[in-house]
Design an enzyme around this catalytic site. Structure first.
Site, PDB file in Angstrom:
ATOM      1  CE  LYS A  81       3.858  67.254  30.047  1.00  0.00           C
ATOM      2  NZ  LYS A  81       3.154  65.942  29.993  1.00  0.00           N
ATOM      3  CB  SER A 159      -0.663  66.623  29.539  1.00  0.00           C
ATOM      4  OG  SER A 159       0.387  65.771  29.976  1.00  0.00           O
ATOM      5  CB  SER A 183       0.541  62.816  28.657  1.00  0.00           C
ATOM      6  OG  SER A 183      -0.681  63.068  29.289  1.00  0.00           O
TER       7      SER A 183
END
Lengths: 485, 128
Positions: A81, A159, A183
């Site tokens: 990420k 997210s 997330s």
């Protein structure tokens, strides 16, 4: 390299590498091509780290040839990420104001994965600032919305949108995501992959973008729960650069956790677990319980402690997020963010009263105690990860319930519908681990997911339960169609 | 009681006059910040407390925000206040109930123990 390889588990890829059926360079080259070609179609990719990946793959091949085996991740390609610092490579936090940001150090998780021999393919897309300023639409990143590999007209979840989409589409063997409140679990659910949210403090956050210091966690997203265990073992453990780290994790030999493969587990089924859920989510959950009964004793109708978890998370993320991004807010640069709600959310968060923040932080003590008391009776409690499937691209979250071809039945007139247990905010407020795995499909060909929530530092048990579930099912082996051009 | 106390506090900061509510008509309430979307409190129109805090935003960031944007900020603040009041109403704390964050003073490392004094060793020769 065939699609079989792209959708293989980490454990199977390791076997292929050691049998010399494929080299890490071949594997990495093929994944780089696939991630570079299909990643942008799913809104999953920010930066391809081709040179670094090939260098790490060559080193892995050399070391394995010399029988210097660094363990199960040696030579395995992964994605991170884009909130994890990577020396000399852009780390954008998914946000236009940080698009050119290049940090001069590696996050501890990146370092640990390098030491484990893993190969970094690229930085994966994410909701801008991990969603901390209140995004209200899937289109909340300068790379555009993350798209579910199962149906790109729908969101991959946030997210950790790119981590979910890339893992689900077989663009990486595994990915690292982060969770402040949902997330990791949400993109795993919407993208049809397995994931693990670790106990708060088990994995160092040094070098990860801070949104909320008392809630942020990093964890693996992979094809199987077993793979999540392999990755967690590589990234967990104390780090002097993150004073919140405590405890360590050693992944036992598969099937040997907590009494071996024949042990019966004790699971709690949460009361109202499927309340307000889509009918397909409910049906898949009930089928999952049937599978679980083969190796676990289930106690039904377990009451989940009732507290205002969601509002408490909101207050805490507001206060800590406004502090973490104070410079951005004061500089007026939130206007550069993509989602309309993110452009203004920082100003309202900025006005969170200190006393409200502290009240929420005091509430966490009692929430943690009540959850521990409930969880102490079980190896895990189970519930659907999300009561819905992925939301459509372009849908505003604050416009009411998602349009669905299979709406939930209305309650009888005058009857008040109970709320489902708020497992995601509750688990995050108490710092508890959770594992989620795919358990079927719902409307529009979109996946549904099953969640196991357990006591702090019970990851080995949660993984053992989830692994047993996956040995009895094949949802984690299903493959989405190739994303359209 | 809470609201009255807040108002008094804000008045003491001199953040009046408030923006006229009519000029900042609410449209759609943004959700409480949440890393993943979840049902958020559904506030009504911003109340006096929200407008007061919005005036503080205008005071500090007015150059960055239009009147319409300030109206959106007011709705966000209302949602956040509603979330906070839901926590406060449900969770009554005793005076000594501490929050989970705990400050710890830095404990300097223990000074290294001084080396032991050299033993007077008498060599065999000395004893002789």
């Amino acid at each position: 390299v065939s699609n079989d390889v792209f959708f293989s588990s980490v454990r199977d890829l390791g076997r292929l590498l050691r049998l010399k059926r494929i080299s890490s360079v071949e594997l990495t080259t093929s994944y780089l091509d696939r991630l570079g070609r299909l990643g942008p179609r799913l809104g999953a990719l920010v930066t391809l780290t081709r040179d670094l990946a090939l260098e790490q793959a060559r080193r892995a091949d050399d070391e394995l040839a010399r029988r210097q085996d660094r363990g199960p991740l040696h030579g395995i390609p992964y994605g991170a990420k884009d909130l994890l610092a990577t020396r000399g490579i852009p780390t954008t936090w998914g946000a236009e104001p940080y698009r050119e940001q290049v940090l001069d150090y590696d996050a501890t998780v990146i370092e640990k994965l390098r030491e484990a021999g893993a190969v970094l393919l690229g930085k994966l897309a994410m909701v801008e600032l991990a969603g901390g300023l209140g995004y209200n639409n899937p289109d909340a990143s300068f790379t555009g919305p993350g798209r579910s590999p199962w149906n790109p007209d729908y969101w991959s979840g946030g997210s950790s949108s790119g981590s979910g989409a890339a893992t689900g589409a077989g663009l990486v063997a595994f990915a690292i995501g982060s969770e402040t409140s949902g997330s990791i679990l949400t993109p795993c659910s919407y993208s049809g992959v397995s994931g693990l949210r670790p106990t708060y403090g088990l994995v160092s956050r040094h070098g990860a973008m801070a949104l909320c210091w008392t809630l942020d966690k990093l964890g693996p997203m992979a094809r199987t729960a077993d793979d999540c265990g392999l990755v967690l073992a590589a990234i967990a453990g104390p780090d002097p650069k993150d004073p919140t780290t405590t405890g360590s994790f050693r992944y036992p030999v598969r099937g040997a956790a907590d009494g071996g493969p024949k042990r019966r587990f004790r699971l709690g089924v949460l009361r109202n677990a499927t309340e307000r859920a889509l009918p397909e989510v409910k049906a898949n959950f009930e089928k999952s319980l049937t599978v679980l009964r083969a190796f676990a004793d289930l106690e039904e109708d377990v009451a989940f402690p009732e507290f205002p978890y969601g509002p408490a998370v909101g207050v805490i993320v507001d206060a800590e997020g406004a502090s973490a991004f104070r410079e951005l807010i004061e500089g007026g640069k939130t206007k550069l963010l993509r989602a309309q709600a993110d452009k203004l959310g920082g100003y309202s968060a900025y006005m969170t009263l200190a006393v409200d923040y502290l009240e929420a932080m005091r509430a966490r003590v009692r929430m943690r105690a009540a959850l521990e008391e409930m969880l102490a009776r079980f190896d895990a409690v189970v519930a659907p990860t999300r009561g819905n499937v992925a939301l459509p691209i372009g849908y505003d979250f604050d416009k009411g319930p998602s349009p669905s071809p299979s709406p939930t039945p209305s309650p009888a007139p005058g009857a008040e519908r109970p709320a489902p247990p708020a497992t995601i905010p509750a688990g995050n407020l108490a710092g508890l681990p959770a594992v989620c795995v795919p358990n079927g499909f719902g409307p529009h060909g979109l996946p549904t997911s099953l969640q196991f929530l357990g006591r702090a530092f019970s990851e080995a048990t949660l993984l053992a339960v989830a692994d047993r579930y996956q040995q009895a099912t094949d949802w984690h082996t299903r493959r989405p169609p190739e994303p359209p051009a | 009681m809470r609201t009255t106390g807040r108002r008094r506090f804000l008045k003491s900061l001199g953040v009046a006059p408030l923006l006229p509510a009519a000029a900042l008509a609410p449209q759609v309430a943004p959700p409480a910040p949440s890393p993943t979307p979840s049902p958020s409190p559904s506030p009504g129109a911003p109340g006096a407390m929200a407008w007061a805090l919005t005036e503080a935003v205008r005071h500090r960031f007015g150059a960055q925000l239009t009147v319409e944007e300030l109206a959106e900020v007011a709705k966000g603040i209302e949602a956040n206040l509603l979330a906070a009041s839901r926590v406060a109403e449900r969770m009554r704390h005793g005076n000594a109930d501490e929050p989970v964050t705990r400050f710890q003073a830095h404990r300097p490392p223990e000074p290294a123990a001084p080396p032991p004094p050299p033993k007077r060793s008498r060599g065999r020769r000395g004893r002789r």
